[in-house]
Design a protein around this motif. Structure first.
Motif, PDB file in Angstrom:
ATOM      1  N   VAL A  60       0.835  -1.199   0.000  1.00 51.74           N
ATOM      2  CA  VAL A  60       0.000   0.000   0.000  1.00 51.74           C
ATOM      3  C   VAL A  60       0.872   1.254   0.000  1.00 51.74           C
ATOM      4  CG1 VAL A  60      -1.921  -1.139   1.197  1.00 51.74           C
ATOM      5  CG2 VAL A  60      -0.161   0.022   2.534  1.00 51.74           C
ATOM      6  N   ALA A  61       0.236   2.373  -0.263  1.00 53.34           N
ATOM      7  CA  ALA A  61       0.901   3.676  -0.193  1.00 53.34           C
ATOM      8  C   ALA A  61       0.054   4.599   0.680  1.00 53.34           C
ATOM      9  CB  ALA A  61       1.062   4.261  -1.594  1.00 53.34           C
ATOM     10  N   PRO A  62       0.670   5.564   1.352  1.00 48.29           N
ATOM     11  CA  PRO A  62      -0.080   6.491   2.197  1.00 48.29           C
ATOM     12  C   PRO A  62      -1.187   7.189   1.412  1.00 48.29           C
ATOM     13  CG  PRO A  62       2.264   6.755   2.558  1.00 48.29           C
ATOM     14  CD  PRO A  62       2.113   5.841   1.372  1.00 48.29           C
ATOM     15  N   GLY A  63      -2.331   7.313   2.056  1.00 48.61           N
ATOM     16  CA  GLY A  63      -3.464   7.991   1.453  1.00 48.61           C
ATOM     17  C   GLY A  63      -4.381   7.078   0.646  1.00 48.61           C
ATOM     18  N   GLN A  64      -3.936   5.874   0.343  1.00 41.88           N
ATOM     19  CA  GLN A  64      -4.792   4.953  -0.391  1.00 41.88           C
ATOM     20  C   GLN A  64      -5.913   4.447   0.509  1.00 41.88           C
ATOM     21  OE1 GLN A  64      -1.919   1.978  -1.770  1.00 41.88           O
ATOM     22  NE2 GLN A  64      -2.454   2.529  -3.868  1.00 41.88           N
ATOM     23  N   ILE A  65      -7.042   4.128  -0.112  1.00 45.58           N
ATOM     24  CA  ILE A  65      -8.144   3.492   0.593  1.00 45.58           C
ATOM     25  C   ILE A  65      -7.988   1.990   0.398  1.00 45.58           C
ATOM     26  CG2 ILE A  65     -10.643   3.158   0.659  1.00 45.58           C
ATOM     27  CD1 ILE A  65     -10.880   6.075  -0.367  1.00 45.58           C
ATOM     28  N   VAL A  66      -8.069   1.245   1.494  1.00 43.89           N
ATOM     29  CA  VAL A  66      -8.031  -0.214   1.437  1.00 43.89           C
ATOM     30  C   VAL A  66      -9.430  -0.701   1.784  1.00 43.89           C
ATOM     31  CG1 VAL A  66      -7.004  -2.323   2.352  1.00 43.89           C
ATOM     32  CG2 VAL A  66      -5.614  -0.253   2.138  1.00 43.89           C
ATOM     33  N   GLN A  67      -9.951  -1.590   0.941  1.00 45.28           N
ATOM     34  CA  GLN A  67     -11.324  -2.076   1.115  1.00 45.28           C
ATOM     35  C   GLN A  67     -11.311  -3.599   1.185  1.00 45.28           C
ATOM     36  OE1 GLN A  67     -14.148  -1.711  -2.258  1.00 45.28           O
ATOM     37  NE2 GLN A  67     -15.279  -0.423  -0.829  1.00 45.28           N
ATOM     38  N   TRP A  68     -11.889  -4.166   2.253  1.00 45.39           N
ATOM     39  CA  TRP A  68     -11.985  -5.612   2.437  1.00 45.39           C
ATOM     40  C   TRP A  68     -13.418  -6.037   2.141  1.00 45.39           C
ATOM     41  CZ3 TRP A  68      -9.083  -2.494   5.570  1.00 45.39           C
ATOM     42  CH2 TRP A  68      -7.766  -2.874   5.845  1.00 45.39           C
ATOM     43  N   THR A  69     -13.582  -7.050   1.294  1.00 50.19           N
ATOM     44  CA  THR A  69     -14.904  -7.554   0.930  1.00 50.19           C
ATOM     45  C   THR A  69     -14.955  -9.062   1.156  1.00 50.19           C
ATOM     46  OG1 THR A  69     -15.062  -5.855  -0.791  1.00 50.19           O
ATOM     47  CG2 THR A  69     -16.606  -7.702  -0.922  1.00 50.19           C
ATOM     48  N   PRO A  70     -15.871  -9.541   2.006  1.00 48.07           N
ATOM     49  CA  PRO A  70     -15.989 -10.982   2.225  1.00 48.07           C
ATOM     50  C   PRO A  70     -16.861 -11.639   1.161  1.00 48.07           C
ATOM     51  CG  PRO A  70     -17.525  -9.848   3.637  1.00 48.07           C
ATOM     52  CD  PRO A  70     -16.763  -8.782   2.874  1.00 48.07           C
ATOM     53  N   ILE A  71     -16.459 -12.830   0.747  1.00 50.97           N
ATOM     54  CA  ILE A  71     -17.248 -13.623  -0.193  1.00 50.97           C
ATOM     55  C   ILE A  71     -17.256 -15.057   0.331  1.00 50.97           C
ATOM     56  CG2 ILE A  71     -17.390 -14.541  -2.538  1.00 50.97           C
ATOM     57  CD1 ILE A  71     -16.088 -11.983  -3.511  1.00 50.97           C
ATOM     58  N   HIS A  72     -18.426 -15.654   0.397  1.00 54.67           N
ATOM     59  CA  HIS A  72     -18.514 -17.033   0.871  1.00 54.67           C
ATOM     60  C   HIS A  72     -18.604 -17.966  -0.329  1.00 54.67           C
ATOM     61  CE1 HIS A  72     -22.966 -16.873   0.282  1.00 54.67           C
ATOM     62  NE2 HIS A  72     -22.786 -15.625   0.661  1.00 54.67           N
ATOM     63  N   VAL A  73     -17.873 -19.073  -0.251  1.00 55.99           N
ATOM     64  CA  VAL A  73     -17.901 -20.027  -1.362  1.00 55.99           C
ATOM     65  C   VAL A  73     -19.012 -21.046  -1.173  1.00 55.99           C
ATOM     66  CG1 VAL A  73     -15.477 -19.745  -1.964  1.00 55.99           C
ATOM     67  CG2 VAL A  73     -16.126 -21.501  -0.316  1.00 55.99           C
ATOM     68  N   ASP A  74     -19.620 -21.088  -0.007  1.00 62.31           N
ATOM     69  CA  ASP A  74     -20.776 -21.944   0.263  1.00 62.31           C
ATOM     70  C   ASP A  74     -22.019 -21.073   0.156  1.00 62.31           C
ATOM     71  OD1 ASP A  74     -22.721 -23.662   1.320  1.00 62.31           O
ATOM     72  OD2 ASP A  74     -22.143 -23.224   3.378  1.00 62.31           O
ATOM     73  N   VAL A  75     -22.938 -21.430  -0.704  1.00 62.42           N
ATOM     74  CA  VAL A  75     -24.103 -20.575  -0.940  1.00 62.42           C
ATOM     75  C   VAL A  75     -25.105 -20.590   0.210  1.00 62.42           C
ATOM     76  CG1 VAL A  75     -23.909 -20.722  -3.436  1.00 62.42           C
ATOM     77  CG2 VAL A  75     -25.308 -22.394  -2.225  1.00 62.42           C
ATOM     78  N   GLN A  76     -24.949 -21.505   1.161  1.00 62.62           N
ATOM     79  CA  GLN A  76     -25.916 -21.606   2.244  1.00 62.62           C
ATOM     80  C   GLN A  76     -25.484 -20.921   3.529  1.00 62.62           C
ATOM     81  OE1 GLN A  76     -26.475 -25.809   2.610  1.00 62.62           O
ATOM     82  NE2 GLN A  76     -27.830 -25.919   0.844  1.00 62.62           N
ATOM     83  N   THR A  77     -24.207 -20.625   3.681  1.00 64.48           N
ATOM     84  CA  THR A  77     -23.713 -20.048   4.927  1.00 64.48           C
ATOM     85  C   THR A  77     -23.170 -18.648   4.673  1.00 64.48           C
ATOM     86  OG1 THR A  77     -23.085 -22.270   5.636  1.00 64.48           O
ATOM     87  CG2 THR A  77     -22.206 -20.431   6.910  1.00 64.48           C
ATOM     88  N   PRO A  78     -23.833 -17.622   5.196  1.00 63.00           N
ATOM     89  CA  PRO A  78     -23.341 -16.258   4.990  1.00 63.00           C
ATOM     90  C   PRO A  78     -22.042 -16.005   5.752  1.00 63.00           C
ATOM     91  CG  PRO A  78     -25.187 -16.261   6.504  1.00 63.00           C
ATOM     92  CD  PRO A  78     -25.033 -17.673   6.017  1.00 63.00           C
ATOM     93  N   VAL A  79     -21.227 -15.107   5.215  1.00 62.86           N
ATOM     94  CA  VAL A  79     -19.957 -14.726   5.829  1.00 62.86           C
ATOM     95  C   VAL A  79     -19.911 -13.207   5.879  1.00 62.86           C
ATOM     96  CG1 VAL A  79     -17.457 -14.708   5.555  1.00 62.86           C
ATOM     97  CG2 VAL A  79     -18.739 -16.771   5.001  1.00 62.86           C
ATOM     98  N   GLU A  80     -19.502 -12.671   7.019  1.00 65.54           N
ATOM     99  CA  GLU A  80     -19.299 -11.228   7.108  1.00 65.54           C
ATOM    100  C   GLU A  80     -18.062 -10.960   7.952  1.00 65.54           C
ATOM    101  OE1 GLU A  80     -21.938  -9.572  10.757  1.00 65.54           O
ATOM    102  OE2 GLU A  80     -23.094 -10.283   9.043  1.00 65.54           O
ATOM    103  N   ILE A  81     -17.456  -9.823   7.709  1.00 71.18           N
ATOM    104  CA  ILE A  81     -16.302  -9.424   8.514  1.00 71.18           C
ATOM    105  C   ILE A  81     -16.823  -8.909   9.842  1.00 71.18           C
ATOM    106  CG2 ILE A  81     -14.368  -7.816   8.717  1.00 71.18           C
ATOM    107  CD1 ILE A  81     -14.122  -7.956   5.652  1.00 71.18           C
TER     108      ILE A  81
END
Length: 166
Positions: A49-70
């Motif tokens: 990364v570099a100073p001033g950049q925005i870092v964005q974390w996005t969760p994705i679940h590979v199982d369609v039946q179990t939700p995942v969140e950070i």
């Protein structure tokens, strides 16, 4: 320089709940940093990364039946590396401090919007801004905690990913 870096957190929820760990291939982190991140596709991702950049974390679940969140992203005790065995880390939760500690990304969870502008309640994106006082060349480890469905054992964490300032 990119204005934003995206980190995708892919979780095999069924595997993680069965094993009670995010290791053993149950989590994979990938980013789109053009600066040469290391260990892409593993829990040990080091995002450049570099100073001033925005870092964005996005969760994705590979199982369609179990939700995942950070559940949380916490930078470990103002130190560049993970604590030694037997040492407790003093986490600095993202979004819980008005003034970020040196080397800590500040930010908060934001609701994700679908590509058509409608809210997507199945996805929670976390983001923060890389501070200018991070020491270049030193990895800043963070604890990534994810919630898999509900229940007493539904939150699992790893301490292995890091951000690295160029």
């Amino acid at each position: 320089m990119q204005d934003r870096i995206s980190i995708v957190v892919m979780v095999d929820a069924v595997g993680a709940l069965s094993d009670r760990t995010l290791h053993n291939g149950n989590i994979s982190l990938i980013d789109d940093s053009a600066a040469g991140s290391r260990h892409k596709g593993t829990p040990d991702l080091v995002t450049v990364v570099a100073p001033g950049q925005i870092v964005q974390w996005t969760p994705i679940h590979v199982d369609v039946q179990t939700p995942v969140e950070i559940q949380a992203i916490e930078f470990l005790s103002g130190a560049p590396a993970a604590p030694a065995a037997g040492q407790a880390a003093s986490p600095h939760p993202v979004g819980h401090s008005a003034v970020p500690a040196p080397g800590v990304v500040s930010g908060a969870a934001v609701d994700a919007m679908g590509s058509n502008g409608y809210e997507n309640h199945d996805l929670l994106v976390w983001e923060g801004v890389v501070p200018y006082d991070m020491t270049p060349g030193v990895p800043y480890r963070y604890r990534l905690s994810v919630r898999l469905h509900e229940g007493p054992n539904s939150v699992l964490s790893i301490d292995s990913p890091a951000l690295l300032r160029v």
